[in-house]
Design an enzyme around this catalytic site. Sequence first.
Site, mmCIF file in Angstrom:
data_model
loop_
_atom_site.group_PDB
_atom_site.id
_atom_site.type_symbol
_atom_site.label_atom_id
_atom_site.label_comp_id
_atom_site.label_asym_id
_atom_site.label_seq_id
_atom_site.Cartn_x
_atom_site.Cartn_y
_atom_site.Cartn_z
ATOM 1 N N ASP A 6 0.773 -1.222 -0.049
ATOM 2 C CA ASP A 6 -0.143 -0.078 -0.093
ATOM 3 C C ASP A 6 0.769 1.307 -0.136
ATOM 4 O O ASP A 6 1.911 1.384 0.702
ATOM 5 C CB ASP A 6 -0.718 0.035 1.342
ATOM 6 C CG ASP A 6 -1.867 1.085 1.386
ATOM 7 O OD1 ASP A 6 -2.660 1.316 0.352
ATOM 8 O OD2 ASP A 6 -1.756 2.019 2.115
ATOM 9 N N GLU A 26 0.938 -0.852 -5.030
ATOM 10 C CA GLU A 26 -0.099 0.167 -5.047
ATOM 11 C C GLU A 26 0.212 1.748 -5.285
ATOM 12 O O GLU A 26 0.709 2.377 -4.221
ATOM 13 C CB GLU A 26 -1.318 0.079 -3.875
ATOM 14 C CG GLU A 26 -2.302 0.768 -4.195
ATOM 15 C CD GLU A 26 -2.752 1.992 -3.357
ATOM 16 O OE1 GLU A 26 -3.527 3.039 -3.780
ATOM 17 O OE2 GLU A 26 -1.675 2.535 -2.577
HETATM 18 C C1 OTU Z 1 -4.293 3.736 -0.292
HETATM 19 O O1 OTU Z 1 -4.603 4.634 -1.184
HETATM 20 C C2 OTU Z 1 -5.575 2.931 0.071
HETATM 21 O O2 OTU Z 1 -6.095 2.426 -1.090
HETATM 22 C C3 OTU Z 1 -6.423 3.859 0.486
HETATM 23 O O3 OTU Z 1 -7.636 3.307 0.732
HETATM 24 C C4 OTU Z 1 -5.945 4.386 2.005
HETATM 25 O O4 OTU Z 1 -6.789 5.432 2.455
HETATM 26 C C5 OTU Z 1 -4.642 5.047 1.703
HETATM 27 O O5 OTU Z 1 -3.835 4.305 0.869
HETATM 28 C C6 OTU Z 1 -3.785 5.218 3.162
HETATM 29 O O6 OTU Z 1 -3.561 3.831 3.404
HETATM 30 O O7 OTU Z 1 -1.854 5.933 -1.097
HETATM 31 O O8 OTU Z 1 -0.549 5.599 -3.627
HETATM 32 O O9 OTU Z 1 -6.705 8.775 -3.814
HETATM 33 O O10 OTU Z 1 -5.841 6.545 -3.893
HETATM 34 O O11 OTU Z 1 -4.698 7.492 -0.812
HETATM 35 C C7 OTU Z 1 -1.918 5.783 -3.570
HETATM 36 C C8 OTU Z 1 -6.125 8.552 -3.006
HETATM 37 C C9 OTU Z 1 -2.534 5.799 -2.105
HETATM 38 C C10 OTU Z 1 -5.486 7.208 -2.586
HETATM 39 C C11 OTU Z 1 -4.463 7.065 -2.128
HETATM 40 C C12 OTU Z 1 -3.759 5.662 -2.111
#
Ligand code: OTU
Length: 673
Positions: free
Chosen positions: A311, A353
């Site tokens: 993430d 991600e």
């Molecule tokens: C990710 O998100 C998760 O998918 C989100 O659900 C979380 O809120 C976030 O991390 C924090 O853990 O960091 O690299 O538009 O796409 O926050 C991208 C914003 C991330 C999200 C972004 C994303």
Amino acid sequence: MPGFLVAKSGPEMVEEAKVQNVLYMSPEARAAFERAVNVVREELAELPARDAEAFVLRLERYWQDLFDGLEPPYGARGDFAVFLERLVRLLAARYAQRPEDLKALDLERNLTPDWFQSERRIGYVFYADRFAGDLAGVSERLDYLEELGANYVHIMPLLKSRPAGLDDGGYAVSDYRKVQESLGTMEDLRGLCALMRRRGMSLCLDLVLNHCASEHEWAQGARRGEPEYEEMFYVFGDRSLPDEYEKTLPEVFPETAPGNFTPIEETGKWVWTTFNDYQWDLNWSNPRVFVEMTDVLLTLANVGVEVFRLDAVAFMWKELGTDCQNRPEVHDLLQALRACSRIACAAVIHKAEAIVGPDHLVTYLGTDAHHGKESDLAYHNALMVHLWSSLASRDTRLMAHALGRFPRKPANAAWATYARCHDDIGWAIADEDASAVGLDPGAHRSFLSDYYSGTFIGSHAGGAVFEENPRTGDRRISGTLASLAGLELAQETGDDVLLEMAVRRILLCHALIFGYGGIPLIYMGDELGLPGDHAYLEDPNHRDDNRWMHRPRMDWKRAARRSSQGTVEHAIFSGLRTLVEARNHTPHLHAATGVEVVDELHPHVFSFVRPHPLGPLLALHNFTEDVRYASLDVPRGLGMTAPVDRISGGAPRIMGDEIELSPYEVLWLTDAS
Ligand code: OTU
């Protein structure tokens, strides 16, 4: 020991060997490797000789990748050698504990390294509680996944998260070694993995490695002011450095969590919090963080997790004067982390991600020196964005231009393709792409936000604006697939034509992500056209975060209608089944096959070719509610004399020199002659 060292010399040969992934070790790496092997032999003394040898072979194979990944961030430290030894011991120890059936899987995956690139790999994503109550409930629903055709199963965050409700949907982990109590135990997870493995399904789990919860024991230590824990985060005595950093930092949640730093009540210091104030960024420049997170990863791998969704990786390295995203060290760390998995749990793959701009996306699959060594999977955010952009404008020229000039991915990696996810949609469209097709970039992004929040006149969409940022003008979008595609409005208004078009749009979205290459991810409920959930407004922990509107609970009554002809659920579910069947029998769609966008064919029909040794596949997507005609020149130019559509199994409708496409129709043409 087998002599893997390649008999090449000279700096050019070395560079070539590195890029080609031929086993090469620099003298420094070789010296460190010799030391590592001694440590390993000691650590694995109790293992059967064949097992120990397999580990050493993998260590040798991935040593240079590991070394090259760790050297830039940590090599200058006086304790680098000590750190390396600690890491190697950890890899060996976790390998020694790896259960026999998973070691067998390691071998199987080493024999079939393209398992996740297969045209038969299809993903399904859900929250365990919303889908089936808990992990035990999930194990009882595996038949449903099998019926759909899913064999890559991403269960949203399920590790223990902070106690007091607000936990960002589980992305604020307070204990990486426990499962959230309401969902089950680590033993339940182990059992579920084993059940899935027997059915040929792989479990994907989130590993939140950019930050942990403010309640995690490391954060608790930092709150007590203990230096060894403070060093695991970015802790500042006063605001001077935070203020310097803020000058160039963007805000991820500008409305609900403005700024990037949060005061620590107990010590009066400041801690870096990119996301919410209860998500403390881990300090990856401290090698201890690397060791701890690697341990977590290997421990979960030994439970049976096969894919880690890493993430928010873009944020893992900070540097003053930059936006602290996509730093070169991030790629080093990801390469090193993957090498650790390859050595100690070879079956495991990594998915990055990184929801970043189109220029950075492909770097997470590994470019330049990281080519083919970084992440096995990454989200194709740009494909998703252009899908919605073209659906709104009924014009595919921007999409064709942007995706047409998209850099190639390494052949051994794959995209995770998706039409929407549990997060919002941010309009990651490059200014130069918009300008190149005559659009004003800002105005187009603004149009998309108006369109999908339903304020644009004539829009069929029922989404909502997420985290408006007045400083940048950004308005990201929340909403289920059904609401963004117009199904919700059609059902509310009883408009049959709109309903038919919405169902077709939903199927087009899926056909696109099924055909483009990589693992297509179906988000729970989208296979039935499930509407959004507005009850989130009544939950105090969710009401300020409208992403919950597109994270509904499974409606098993609706799901039961999938077998009743004439229902929307049947239309979508059976449409998806048709796509799954077609995809399973179309080897052209293996992710190692390239994608070549056909830019000039038609302004409303998005087209690409998958060039394959069996012959090319030409995919055509009509992005409008009108009948369109695409010239036969392209399929003819590809040598197709008798094109057949692999989705319907029949010949396309030919009118003179053109192929007819009904509203939102998708064709996967290959030559039958
Ligand atoms: C990710 O998100 C998760 O998918 C989100 O659900 C979380 O809120 C976030 O991390 C924090 O853990 O960091 O690299 O538009 O796409 O926050 C991208 C914003 C991330 C999200 C972004 C994303």
